[in-house]
Design a protein around this motif. Sequence first.
Motif, short mmCIF file in Angstrom:
data_model
loop_
_atom_site.label_atom_id
_atom_site.label_comp_id
_atom_site.label_asym_id
_atom_site.label_seq_id
_atom_site.Cartn_x
_atom_site.Cartn_y
_atom_site.Cartn_z
N ALA A 1 -5.04 -4.10 9.88
CA ALA A 1 -3.69 -4.02 9.33
C ALA A 1 -3.30 -5.33 8.63
O ALA A 1 -3.65 -6.42 9.08
CB ALA A 1 -2.70 -3.71 10.45
N ARG B 1 -6.69 -1.19 3.83
CA ARG B 1 -5.97 -1.66 5.01
C ARG B 1 -4.56 -1.04 5.02
O ARG B 1 -3.99 -0.74 3.96
CB ARG B 1 -5.85 -3.19 4.99
CG ARG B 1 -7.19 -3.89 4.90
CD ARG B 1 -7.08 -5.37 4.61
NE ARG B 1 -6.50 -6.12 5.72
CZ ARG B 1 -6.33 -7.44 5.74
NH1 ARG B 1 -6.71 -8.16 4.67
NH2 ARG B 1 -5.82 -8.05 6.78
N SER B 2 -4.02 -0.83 6.20
CA SER B 2 -2.63 -0.39 6.31
C SER B 2 -1.72 -1.59 6.05
O SER B 2 -2.06 -2.74 6.35
CB SER B 2 -2.35 0.19 7.69
OG SER B 2 -2.55 -0.80 8.70
N ILE B 3 -0.55 -1.32 5.47
CA ILE B 3 0.34 -2.38 5.02
C ILE B 3 1.70 -2.26 5.70
O ILE B 3 2.27 -1.16 5.77
CB ILE B 3 0.55 -2.33 3.49
CG1 ILE B 3 -0.79 -2.22 2.76
CG2 ILE B 3 1.35 -3.53 3.02
CD1 ILE B 3 -1.71 -3.40 2.93
N ASP C 1 1.33 1.57 -1.53
CA ASP C 1 0.26 2.56 -1.41
C ASP C 1 -0.97 2.11 -2.20
O ASP C 1 -2.11 2.26 -1.73
CB ASP C 1 0.74 3.92 -1.92
CG ASP C 1 1.83 4.53 -1.04
OD1 ASP C 1 1.98 4.08 0.11
OD2 ASP C 1 2.54 5.44 -1.53
N THR D 1 -7.36 -2.21 -0.81
CA THR D 1 -7.88 -3.09 0.24
C THR D 1 -8.47 -2.32 1.41
O THR D 1 -9.19 -2.91 2.23
CB THR D 1 -6.77 -4.01 0.77
OG1 THR D 1 -5.71 -3.20 1.34
CG2 THR D 1 -6.20 -4.88 -0.34
N SER E 1 -2.76 -0.60 -0.31
CA SER E 1 -3.51 -0.03 0.81
C SER E 1 -4.81 0.60 0.33
O SER E 1 -5.87 0.40 0.94
CB SER E 1 -2.64 1.01 1.53
OG SER E 1 -3.34 1.56 2.63
N ARG E 2 -4.75 1.34 -0.78
CA ARG E 2 -5.97 1.96 -1.32
C ARG E 2 -6.98 0.91 -1.75
O ARG E 2 -8.18 1.03 -1.50
CB ARG E 2 -5.62 2.86 -2.51
CG ARG E 2 -4.93 4.16 -2.15
CD ARG E 2 -4.94 5.12 -3.33
NE ARG E 2 -4.39 4.53 -4.55
CZ ARG E 2 -3.10 4.56 -4.87
NH1 ARG E 2 -2.23 5.13 -4.06
NH2 ARG E 2 -2.68 4.01 -6.00
#
Length: 335
Positions: A288, A317-319, A309, A315, A312-313
């Motif tokens: 994260a 990873r959740s943001i 969004d 990397t 997130s795509r």
Amino acid sequence: MAPDFQNGWLYEAGIGENRAAHIVDGALAGVRVEREQVGAKLGSIVDAQFTQQWVAGSSGIATLDSGEQCLLQPLPKDLTEGATVRVEIVREALNEKGGQSKRAKARPAGEGAALVQGPSLLDSIKASGAAIHQLQAHEPDMLAAMGWHEAIEQAESGRIDFDGGSLLVSLTPAMTVIDVDGPLKPLELAKRAAKEIALALTRFDIGGSVGVDFPTLQAKAERTEVCVIFDEYMAGNCERTAINGFGFMQVVSRKTGPSVLDVMQADKVLSATLALLRQAERAQGTGAMRLDVHPAIAAKVKHRQAWLDALSRRTGRSISVAAKGDIAIAGGQVS
């Protein structure tokens, strides 16, 4: 990318902002920034409704399908209010610091002209014929290596330091004004400043009317010497006056859209937000990701979920975003 890249364009398709750096003989000669644009692009040919006549037979207001208004000049013969007219955008709308804005400018399109969308930043640099290297976030940061961050700081602050002096570039609705300051003797300061001004006008795509306040030089020969230096380094197509006895010179060139200074200073919260997203995309690590930001930036990204969004795509990873009042607008942190 090969480390010996000496000439051409570096291009980066960022989140909410595309960036290009013109490299000449291994040095940064120009920076360009393209953001998500609501208004019509330069070079677009679109249909509009003639809304209001300003000067009979000369100029008026046309409204595009998007609702954007533009200044139409000259007017086609016998054009009446309410009629549809096909126009070409010759200057994009200008959103100036402080929230003021100027309408785009348009002219009648040639007979039989096809509808077309104006070129993107990538289209424009491709048209130059120069070499282009498209950068990726997992690559070394070649923009930074070429002095991108220093140039953007200059654009944001309007202050350009050089050996022996500095330029203060101020944006006004009427013109861009450049003040020269420094401890050197007037002639030496003016000579060094003339070179830096010419380079800056090209580097930041500054067009329109530009007023330069040099140190006062009494001798005409000295003023001429300074002008010769400016002409030597000025790469763009422009006209200029001589330097008068008070040290003032005016430079005029075609203005087709906002300069890099116009873009970076129009919305400083937006500029800081996009810079942070670039930093976050290049951040190392897994798992994260949290962005600790000034509340104004938190509010900005709240309304641009598509940017988070995309981050997130890119990397994997959740943001999450945390607003903290003790963080400066330009001091966002990635963890």
